[in-house]
Structures are given as C-alpha cells and as structure tokens.
Scaffold this active site. Sequence first.
Site, mmCIF file in Angstrom:
data_model
loop_
_atom_site.group_PDB
_atom_site.id
_atom_site.type_symbol
_atom_site.label_atom_id
_atom_site.label_comp_id
_atom_site.label_asym_id
_atom_site.label_seq_id
_atom_site.Cartn_x
_atom_site.Cartn_y
_atom_site.Cartn_z
ATOM 1 N N CYS A 130 0.838 -1.189 0.000
ATOM 2 C CA CYS A 130 0.000 0.000 0.000
ATOM 3 C C CYS A 130 0.875 1.242 0.000
ATOM 4 O O CYS A 130 1.655 1.453 0.923
ATOM 5 C CB CYS A 130 -0.924 0.015 1.195
ATOM 6 S SG CYS A 130 -1.961 1.470 1.208
ATOM 7 N N ILE A 191 -2.293 -6.528 -9.649
ATOM 8 C CA ILE A 191 -1.351 -5.623 -9.019
ATOM 9 C C ILE A 191 -2.071 -4.661 -8.067
ATOM 10 O O ILE A 191 -3.253 -4.378 -8.235
ATOM 11 C CB ILE A 191 -0.565 -4.789 -10.066
ATOM 12 C CG1 ILE A 191 -1.521 -3.976 -10.948
ATOM 13 C CG2 ILE A 191 0.305 -5.693 -10.896
ATOM 14 C CD1 ILE A 191 -0.836 -3.015 -11.921
ATOM 15 N N GLY A 265 -11.758 -3.793 -8.860
ATOM 16 C CA GLY A 265 -11.674 -2.734 -7.869
ATOM 17 C C GLY A 265 -12.478 -1.505 -8.251
ATOM 18 O O GLY A 265 -13.693 -1.444 -8.063
#
Lengths: 313, 313, 254, 254
Positions: A130, A191, A265
Amino acid sequence: MNRLVVQLPGLSLKNPVMPASGCFGFGREYAKFYDLSVLGAIMIKATTLEARFGNPTPRVAETPSGMLNAIGLQNPGLEKVMEEELPWLAQYDVPIIANVAGSTMEDYVEVAKHISKAPNVHALELNISCPNVKKGGIAFGTVPEVAAELTKLVKEVSEVPVYVKLSPNVTNIVEMAKAIEEAGADGLTMINTLLGMRIDIKTAEPILANRTGGLSGPAIKPIAIRMIYEVSQAVSIPIIGMGGIQSAEDVIEFFYAGASAVAVGTANFVDPFVCPNIIAELPALLDELGFAHISECTGRSWKKGGSTIYCGA
Amino acid sequence: MNRLVVQLPGLSLKNPVMPASGCFGFGREYAKFYDLSVLGAIMIKATTLEARFGNPTPRVAETPSGMLNAIGLQNPGLEKVMEEELPWLAQYDVPIIANVAGSTMEDYVEVAKHISKAPNVHALELNISCPNVKKGGIAFGTVPEVAAELTKLVKEVSEVPVYVKLSPNVTNIVEMAKAIEEAGADGLTMINTLLGMRIDIKTAEPILANRTGGLSGPAIKPIAIRMIYEVSQAVSIPIIGMGGIQSAEDVIEFFYAGASAVAVGTANFVDPFVCPNIIAELPALLDELGFAHISECTGRSWKKGGSTIYCGA
Amino acid sequence: MKEQMTIVRHEQLAKQIYELTLSGSLVQTMNEPGQFVHVKVAEYAPLLRRPLSLCDINKEAGECTMIYRAEGAGTTLLAKKRPGETIDVLGPLGNGFPVEAAKAGQRALLVGGGIGVPPLYELAKQFVNSGVSVTTVLGFQTKEVVFYEQKFLTYGETYVATVDGSYGTKGFVTDVINERALSFDVLYACGPKPMLKALEQQFPQKEVYLSLEERMGCGVGACFACVCHVPNSETAYKKVCSDGPVFKAGEVVL
Amino acid sequence: MKEQMTIVRHEQLAKQIYELTLSGSLVQTMNEPGQFVHVKVAEYAPLLRRPLSLCDINKEAGECTMIYRAEGAGTTLLAKKRPGETIDVLGPLGNGFPVEAAKAGQRALLVGGGIGVPPLYELAKQFVNSGVSVTTVLGFQTKEVVFYEQKFLTYGETYVATVDGSYGTKGFVTDVINERALSFDVLYACGPKPMLKALEQQFPQKEVYLSLEERMGCGVGACFACVCHVPNSETAYKKVCSDGPVFKAGEVVL
Ligand SMILES: Cc1cc2nc3c(=O)[nH]c(=O)nc-3n(C[C@H](O)[C@H](O)[C@H](O)COP(=O)(O)OP(=O)(O)OC[C@H]3O[C@@H](n4cnc5c(N)ncnc54)[C@H](O)[C@@H]3O)c2cc1C
Ligand SMILES: Cc1cc2nc3c(=O)[nH]c(=O)nc-3n(C[C@H](O)[C@H](O)[C@H](O)COP(=O)(O)OP(=O)(O)OC[C@H]3O[C@@H](n4cnc5c(N)ncnc54)[C@H](O)[C@@H]3O)c2cc1C
Ligand SMILES: Cc1cc2nc3c(=O)[nH]c(=O)nc-3n(C[C@H](O)[C@H](O)[C@H](O)COP(=O)(O)O)c2cc1C
Ligand SMILES: Cc1cc2nc3c(=O)[nH]c(=O)nc-3n(C[C@H](O)[C@H](O)[C@H](O)COP(=O)(O)O)c2cc1C
Ligand code: FES
Ligand code: FES
C-alpha cells in the site's frame, strides 16, 4: 454450469470474480444492490491491528481513465472486523479473503494469526504494497528479502493459505514474486496501485491531502497484464489478477496473461453491478471463444499452442 | 512576449514546449501542418549507429487513455540523419535535441560524438530506457551505476549538453536521477514509457508483435507528475517533463511538479496541431493564474510558500 | 486538414455496417478514392483516431461518405452518434488509387473484401465519369453483411461472393474471377491481406493496385507504426499511412 | 437504483449554470430533498461519476431536475448533451434534509451558496406543501451566476447577496441574515464550507442542518473517500455520501 468454478489454495470459488480489497468495504453497501452470494469471493478492506482513521481528505482524485486514492487504510481495527464485519458477512455463501496490513512485521503477524481463525476467512491477502502508509508499507513491497521474511512469518501463524499482493512500483516484479513464492506463499495477487500524483492547476497544491496516492482503474490495465504475463511464467503458484478490470472481456485478457482468478476494484465505483454483470456474461463469452471451462484460458498467451484452438473471424 | 522564454543548458527556448522523441519523426510530416519554427525545440526520433527497421507489426495498440508502442527504434541510422534529416531541419529556427540510442555503450558514444557536431543539434537526450530493444537497453535504464557510466562516457565526447531520459520502470527513480546527476548530466528528461501489454481477446495472442510495448498518453500522466515531483526535489539539474501532456493546463501541472520545460508525445497523434495550440494558449493561462513568467511555476507544488500567491475562485 | 464535420446522415446498411455522411469544407480537398480520413470518435476516450476510407465524395453537396463496421470500442461509439452531432476529422490522408492508370475505353476490375469494399465505390464513380468500364467483385462472409451491391450495379457488372454461400457465389472473390474468367486491363483491390496476396500471385503480369491496412498511431507518417517491408531489403520500408495505403503490387511485401 | 435516464430539457440558466431535467422510472424512488444522484457523463472517460443534488422531483411527470455548474471535464461534457440523449444515473443516494424537523406553522430558513442552492428548491417546495413558512437567502459570487431567485420567490421571502455587490445585497448570506435580523425555527443550508461554518457558529442554540461536499469515489459508502471526523474522537467518522450529505450541526467536524 460449473464452467466457472475455480479451485485455488483454500478457495473453492463458484466463479473467479471477486471485488478487490478497499473497493467494496466489508460488503454492506453493495449488499443493497445485489445478493453477495453470487460473488466468487470477497476481498475485504485492509484490516490493521488498531482502528485507523486514515488520511485527511481529499482522498481521491480523478485521472484519465483512472483514479488516485490515498485512503490511508481506514478501517475499524481487527477486533471490530472479527466481531462485527465477518459475522455479518457469514450470512452469505461466499468465501472471504482477508486483506492484512500493518506498519511492522509484528502487526501483520498479529492480525494474520487472529483473522485467519474466522470461519468464513478462507485465505489471507498480505497487503505489503500500500503506497499510502508512510511507515514500512512501501518497503515491504519493494525489497524481496523483506517481503519473503514477512511471508514466512505470516505463514507460520496463519490457519489459512496466504496470498501476497504485489506492488507494481518495482524494477523487477519477477524477482519479487519468486522470493515470495520461495518463502512459502500459496498464491499471489497483483497488481496493487501505481504511485501517482495530481496537482491542482489553480492552487498549485497536490489534489490529494496526502500529496501522492495509488493509481487504479483501466489506465493501469496494460501494466497489470504485462506483469501477470511475466510473473505467471516464472512462478508455479496461482495468481489472482487485478488492475482496471471492467468487463468480461477484460477478465479473459487477465486469464490469457496468466491469472487463475480476478478481482475488480475501481469499476465497482463506476457501476455497482459490475461484478454480477461480469459473472453473468462470462458463460456466453466462453461459448463465443470456444472454451468449455474458464481455466483453459489461464496463461494461454504464453502456453505452447495457446493460439491454435480458436479460429475466429 | 518573452514570458515563455526558457534557458536550459545548451537550449535557449522561445517557449518550453517541444514534441517528444519518436512522436514527431524528424519533423517533415508535421511541417505540412504548421511552421516548425513556432516550437520551443524538437526532440527527433532516436538515432542509432546503423539504420534499423525495428520490430514487426502490429507495433501499436490502444489502451484506456493511452497507447502501447513497440516501434523498435526504427530510424535511418546516424549517417542519413546527419546528411539528410538535420540539414533539412536547419531551415527552421528551432533547436534540435537529438535522441541517442544503441545496444552497447560504444554505440551511444559513437552516435553522440558525431551527432553533437551537427550545427542545429543543441543538446543530446540519451534514451537509456527504451523498453523495446532487447539487448542492453532496459538494463541501462534500471541500474544506477550503468546509467552513470554511460552518462560519463557520453559527456566526454559530446560537444553539447547531455540530458538523460529516465525510465519509469524502476523502484527508485530518485536514486537513478541522482546517480546520473553525479555522473555529470546537464539535465533530465522524464518519463519514458511504462512497460505494458495487451492481449487480443479472440486469438489469445499479444496484440503487439513484440508482445510487450511502452505505455504512453494521458493514462501515465499521474505517474509522470509523481516522479518529477520526487526527482525535482532531489536534484539540481533541470527536468524536461513529459508523459500524457495534452493541454496548456497539463503543461502547468508539469511545471508545478518541478519541470522547467515539457515535451508532448502521443497527443501529436490525436491532434497534429496540439503543440502550437498549447503554445498559443499558455500566455492567457499564465494571466489567469497570475504568473508573469512560466518559470515561476517550476516546482511550485513543493517550494515553500508556493501556494500563497495565487488566490483564485 | 482538420475540421469538426457535421453528421448529415447516419444509417445502418447491414449487420454492424454503417454509412456515415458528413458535411464540411474539408470535402473540397478530397479527391482521390482510396484516401482515408482519421476520425476522433469521442472527446476523451478512445484516445486514438480511427482510419476510415472515403467511399463517396460529393463536392457539390459538400458531403463525403464513409462506411464502417461497428466492432471495437471506437466504432461502436461512433455508431451511436446522430445527425446534427459533429465529429473531429483529420484528412484526407494518404495516397489513393491511381485513377489515371486505367485509360478511357479500358476495363478496370475492382475487387473488394468485406469492409474493404467502400473505397472502390468512389473509384468506380470516377472511372465511369472518365470512360473506363468497370467490373466489380465483392466478397463478404455471409449474406447479413452484404452492402452496396445495387450501388455498384449502376456503374457496371457486379458480382458478389459469400464465404458461406448464403448469397451470390459460394467462396472467395478469386473464385468469381476464375469461374467467370473476368478480363480486365487494370486491377484495383481492397480487403483482407490473404485476398490481396491471392490477387497479387494470380496476376503477376498485370497492373494491380492494392490498398493495405495496418494499425496506426499518427496516420501522417511520423510514428513508424504502420511500416511494411520493401522487397529485397532489410531496412527499406514504406509507411501505409503516408506512402500508401494504396501500393502497386510488388512494391511492398504483403 | 441505476437507470439510463432520458434528457427531456437541458437549458443554460446563467453563466456556466445549467438546468438538466431527466425522465425515468428512478424518479418514483426519489423523495428527500438533499439526496443526490451519481451521474456517469460519458461511456469511457471521465471515469468517475459526478454527484449532483436533486433540485426538483416531479413524480407525476416522472421527471427530476438537477442544476450544475459546468466547470471541469465531466460537467463541461455533460453541458453538451442534448434532449433525447440518455445518461447513466445512480441514485437517489445519501440522506437528505429532514423535512419533518420543521412543523407546520414554523418558519424554516433556507440558506444556499452558489451551486449549493439547487437542493433547497425541492426542500422549499415540500415545506410549502406541508405548511411550513420559508425564508430563503441565496448567496452568489456575482450577478452573472445568479439563478432561481424567481422560483424561490413563489415559495416565500427570498433575498440574494453577491460577493461583489453586482446584484442584491453586497456581501455574504450571513450579512443578509444579520442585516435583516431574519428569524426562524430551523435552519437548512447548503454551500461552501466557510459558509456552513459561519452558520454553525452563529446559531449554536438553533436546530441547524448542513449539507456537505466532499470528493467521492463510490458515492455509496464503500471506499472511505469522503469521510469526516466526528467531534471528540480520533477514529470515529461519518461518510458524506452515505451518512450525509446532510448532517445536523455539531454532528461532524466541518
Ligand atoms: C487506411 C485504412 C482504411 C480503412 N478503411 C476502413 C473503412 O472504410 N471501413 C471500415 O470499417 N474500416 C476501415 N479500416 C479499418 C478500421 O480503421 C478499423 O476497423 C477501426 O480502426 C477499428 O476501430 P474500433 O474502434 O472498431 O476497434 P478497436 O479494437 O477499439 O481499435 C483499437 C485500435 O486498433 C486499431 N485497429 C483495430 N482494427 C484495425 C484494423 N482492421 N485496421 C487498422 N487499425 C485497426 C484502431 O484504429 C485503434 O487504434 C481502415 C483501416 C485503414 C488502415
Ligand atoms: C453530495 C454532493 C452534491 C452535489 N450537488 C451539486 C449540484 O447540485 N450542482 C453542482 O453543480 N455541483 C454539485 N456538487 C459538486 C459537483 O459534484 C462537482 O462540481 C462535480 O463533481 C465536478 O465535476 P467536474 O467534471 O466539473 O470536475 P472535475 O475537475 O473534472 O472533477 C474531477 C473529480 O473531482 C470531483 N470533484 C470536483 N469538484 C468537486 C466538488 N466540488 N465536490 C465533489 N467532488 C468534486 C469530481 O466528482 C470528479 O471525481 C455536489 C457534490 C456533492 C458531494
Ligand atoms: C479506494 C481504494 C482503496 C483501496 N484499498 C486497498 C486496501 O485496503 N488494500 C489493498 O490491498 N488494496 C487496496 N486497493 C487496491 C485495489 O485492491 C486494487 O489492487 C487496485 O485498485 C487495482 O485494481 P482496480 O484497477 O480494479 O481498482 C484500493 C484501491 C482503491 C481504488
Ligand atoms: C510511437 C512512440 C515512439 C517513441 N519513440 C521514442 C524514441 O525513439 N526515443 C525515446 O526516447 N522515446 C520515445 N518514445 C517515448 C516518448 O518520447 C515519451 O517519452 C513518452 O511517449 C511519454 O510521453 P507522451 O505520453 O506524451 O507520449 C516514443 C513514444 C511513442 C508513443
Ligand atoms: S501511422 Fe504513424 S507512421 Fe503511419
Ligand atoms: S464516496 Fe465512497 S465512501 Fe463515500
């Protein structure tokens, strides 16, 4: 109709499509739009030991065919996730992949140890990449030895298979993947976002309060495809692919590159129904392309003879 | 109207906008659309020692808000560039930045030595990062020591200032930039393309014959901005920024991030008039934002007090 | 060379096949059949322009017509545009078919495959105006995607072949040419590469012009995306966008 | 909750200010003033939806109206859409103004700043229908961007302030409230944060409802983009999109 069924370490998926971590909260919001049991799995929001508020706002900025985010791992903390979110999710027939984050190795180990005991958590996803957490986070994801060590430590305590989420912000993604595989990871997810920035033309200030943030959405899809293509040829553990997926065609492209399942996402924000829509469209697309089962697509772009079966247009 | 004039090592630019290498050939085609003398400079197509045909086709693929290319450094070779292209360009009042490429250090040195003698070549741009050349190319751009050595060797022979073009495909762009600065580079240009890939849904084959290619266009702008923001704070040589620029507003954003001039690549394909249009729009935009000179914008997003002067909306 | 042209008509001709008529001053600069326009379909995405061949140039009305197949992202979006909307057009680009290669009194054979058919229409029109006789052979996959047969008939003999035999002769354009033993002085073709190769091989002694397709970046010759090899050289090349898209058979390696 | 709605009217009201009326079955689910719709302006780019407040809900006609300022990429593109075209709308989202907080016979003060004015219109309408008296104060930058003054006048006293004094009272909405010593039972406001803060501070003893703005990702509560702090806690938060956008003054940190 089991042509979408996929078996991965710890995960028996009725289909290979799941929302990506951080883009679906803990499922409550999207449960208002559809029955979460249609999903292959759910990757829940990163969980840390303690509750985190995250970064100041603005936390998102739009970019061409993408967005930047710097949420800062806001989450209610391990205890609340274990006591409130996971039990609530247990009403649905859907395996949960718990995204684990922290600032120190001990944090990760502690969260992993506990959260892997939850009955509906079937796998962990280590968020070592992150870019929005200043302490530690980014280094874990860019130094192979560190990532390997963390993987080992978490493997020792986890009661379910461990997937490690790769950061694309590296020179050599294959080297990272191999180090993590050798350390005992059961799978890879990739990814995570690319580190990016936008600056407000009027104020000359970065748009995000955190200045930089993670780039996601269709813009990054070609980078994700390339990395999965490279990594899938170098490792033998399965890959859950993500990065800009918006359609059933995108899912097939990720499989061709080497993915065995996928996560969606940013597209959830554009269309809350995107996951069930993709799942519904996949069988017809498999027919059109001439595949009996979606797993036949995995790695097809590089497997020998991969291009000879389908002879369209 | 000298509020757009920019002075960089070797380059006295009437404005800071120039076409990026590989996106403008050697200028002949766009000369049919407008007078090339309006441009700040021209970065010509990469020149290698020998003529190169480049990669097989297809060489380009579209991506969301971007494109992949794998041209493979097609160019007529040093001799023809010196004898035909540069003399032809000399009819225009515009400095040329020669993009230099090769497979070995000797190649680079040889091309640099000769091309830097051309009267209208005012600077070199070392393309150490083109991801399409299999031999050598990529390593030059990802290993700081190698990039530094190449920079030194080229500096020894070049008769004009040397700019080095950074690859974004690295974990630590600042480390690369510093190594190159220490090696004596006069400036940096950034960013080159990101390594990406697309796969044809029908054939399961990569769309590009070369399989992978370089991602350019608006999609990569947030990554370019972030990298320039980081690098410009760490080095004291100037940066020519590029990556997805399409408008005068984008130019200002690059300046705020830390650029002292900019190059426009992919956008030329979308609109052949994009460079002159941007140049024409900049003065009014500077007025609107309250700047007397464009150089005031450089690094404004991170310079102390950078956000206090303009009080709009 | 670049204009916001206005859609005056936009009609579906066959399955996925659309006929788009635009008006604008750019039409006055359009002359050669086989030239193309480079069309920006939407303001932001898709990013790149789409090359479409000129199918009909009507200078009096100030209109030009293109025919395209709606398949990928750009053309599907284009198909949703309605009359009155404008489109950003760059062109005309490239070098078209040499009309003057066929002289008055001679016969030109026009061979089109699928979405390669459109540029032959303006070509046929110009031939008829200059006294050249025209024979046209059009090849399609299947009946559903056949278009413009009637239009070509007004300019001369016209034959249609479909791969699945659902309309006209079953088979390829070359089957029609062989079966009917069609004779001609000059051959002009546009269509898929296998078709062009077959024609090139079959008529080595004839004057043959072929229009090529290649993925493009710039469309104007600057990016080196669309090159093809020239026979007997490793580095010599031609650019489809600016040297072509029409080449004399043998000039480039197919 | 998601529909391709059809544009029935689309008009410019003032400089950069547009009024957009859509029809669709989604209108039947729209009830609360202060709720918003999340609009996808184009098929590909811009990628994200744009939040726009409901300004008028007309269930009988099956129409709803939004008013927006065309400024950035998405709204500028939106302004080019014409009646007959469709738009992808998600909503209604969020929690609107509590209409029931003002009882029949009481007086509600509605304070709007700039592009925060629109949601107050549906609110005023519902108040008048339920017997609540309405006073409206609208603040704008300058005369050129003033809109809907006449429309609000049909529901009650209406005052306009402009920052540059080019129309109405010179100054801010708070200047009007102070100068006129406007009295009220419940206050409802939407506008820029400094305005909301000023109102919150000025009327600590009153019942005040404020509608907030924040950059959004999902618009439905899933992404944590739009959070704000709750007083006296480091980790407690509210989401503007799903807990708000309307909050009672004091409920969240402005
Ligand atoms: C000189 C020339 C003339 C043409 N004339 C016509 C015509 O008159 N009618 C017609 O229907 N088609 C024509 N084509 C093909 C047409 O350009 C493509 O079908 C179209 O670009 C595909 O766009 P898309 O949005 O449907 O596909 P997408 O898959 O979204 O396209 C993605 C990218 O690939 C490119 N691309 C995809 N297919 C092709 C192709 N076959 N050739 C070249 N580029 C391609 C697109 O231009 C775009 O850059 C011509 C091509 C060339 C080179
Ligand atoms: C609950 C709510 C209701 C709103 N109601 C209205 C309304 O009725 N009328 C109106 O004109 N505006 C309204 N806004 C503001 C409106 O959403 C923004 O002006 C709009 O999103 C800007 O989009 P753009 O394409 O012009 O700008 P861009 O600069 O292209 O936008 C880029 C990104 O930033 C976001 N963004 C930019 N400005 C804002 C802003 N002020 N607030 C939130 N996000 C922003 C956009 O949504 C987009 O994601 C509302 C905002 C919220 C949060
Ligand atoms: C708003 C937002 C929040 C995210 N939060 C997390 C997170 O908590 N943990 C994580 O591993 N990845 C997180 N991600 C990354 C996504 O899971 C995913 O890897 C990335 O966005 C690429 O996929 P996409 O392009 O489909 O969004 C987040 C992404 C977004 C956009
Ligand atoms: C078709 C194409 C060819 C390119 N060729 C070169 C090249 O020869 N040398 C080089 O240094 N960069 C080359 N580039 C990279 C560009 O100069 C530029 O760094 C990159 O495209 C990012 O800018 P953009 O997004 O504005 O295109 C090329 C890019 C494209 C799209
Ligand atoms: S498309 Fe760029 S050279 Fe032909
Ligand atoms: S916008 Fe996603 S939580 Fe509010």
